[in-house]
Design a protein around this motif. Sequence first.
Motif, PDB file in Angstrom:
ATOM      1  N   ASP A  36       9.085  25.353  27.926  1.00 15.50           N
ATOM      2  CA  ASP A  36       7.664  25.342  28.269  1.00 15.50           C
ATOM      3  C   ASP A  36       7.126  23.920  28.424  1.00 15.50           C
ATOM      4  O   ASP A  36       6.300  23.656  29.296  1.00 15.50           O
ATOM      5  N   GLN A  37       7.593  23.009  27.576  1.00 23.23           N
ATOM      6  CA  GLN A  37       7.104  21.635  27.628  1.00 23.23           C
ATOM      7  C   GLN A  37       7.520  20.925  28.924  1.00 23.23           C
ATOM      8  O   GLN A  37       6.858  19.984  29.350  1.00 23.23           O
ATOM      9  N   GLY A  85       6.623  25.829  37.765  1.00 20.41           N
ATOM     10  CA  GLY A  85       7.666  26.445  36.961  1.00 20.41           C
ATOM     11  C   GLY A  85       8.742  27.028  37.852  1.00 20.41           C
ATOM     12  O   GLY A  85       8.858  26.696  39.029  1.00 20.41           O
TER      13      GLY A  85
END
Length: 172
Positions: A36-37, A85
Motif C-alpha cells: 500500500d505504501q 496502483g
Amino acid sequence: MDELRKFQFEFVENCCFRMDESLRMLKIALAKVSEDQVWLKPNSSLNSIGNLILHLCGNMTQYGIASLTETEDKRQRDLEFSTEGGLSKNELLNKIHVVIEEVKSTFSTISIERLLQQKQVQGFDFSGIGNMVHVVEHLSYHTGQIAFWVKQLQNESLGFYEGHDLNTKNED
C-alpha cells in the motif's frame, strides 16, 4: 584500442555501475515499505514510489533506448503520473530492472558517431553522451526522492552503505 574507444568503454562502464547502484538502492528501499505504501502520495503535489518508478522507466526508455537507437518514441508520460496502483512492488522492481538492463545494453553497443550526434528528445537537443548523462542523473535523482520518502515513512536508515567505511580518505 584507441583513446576514444577507451574513453567510451570507461564512460559506459561508469554509467552502468551508477545505474546498478540506483537499482540496488531501490530494492533496499522497496523492501522496507508495504504494498500500500508504494502507491501512497505524501501530498497532492508529490508522486508515489510507484509513480516515480513508472516515470523512471518511461524516461530511461525515451532517452536511453528510443533516442539512442533511433526507434519510435512510444512514451506516454501522463500515465506514469496518473496511475494509482495495479502493480506490486515486485512487478515495479522487475519493470525497472528490465529497462535498466536494456539501457545498459544500448549504452554498450552505441557507436561513437551516435554518442556525438545531436538529436532532439522531449524538445531538447542532446548528444548521445548528453542522453546518457541525463539517464544516470535522472535515475539517481528520483532514487534519492524514493529513499527520502521511505525514510520518512519508516523513520529508519536504509543502510545503503552498511559495511563500508565512508570516512576513508582518498588515496593518490
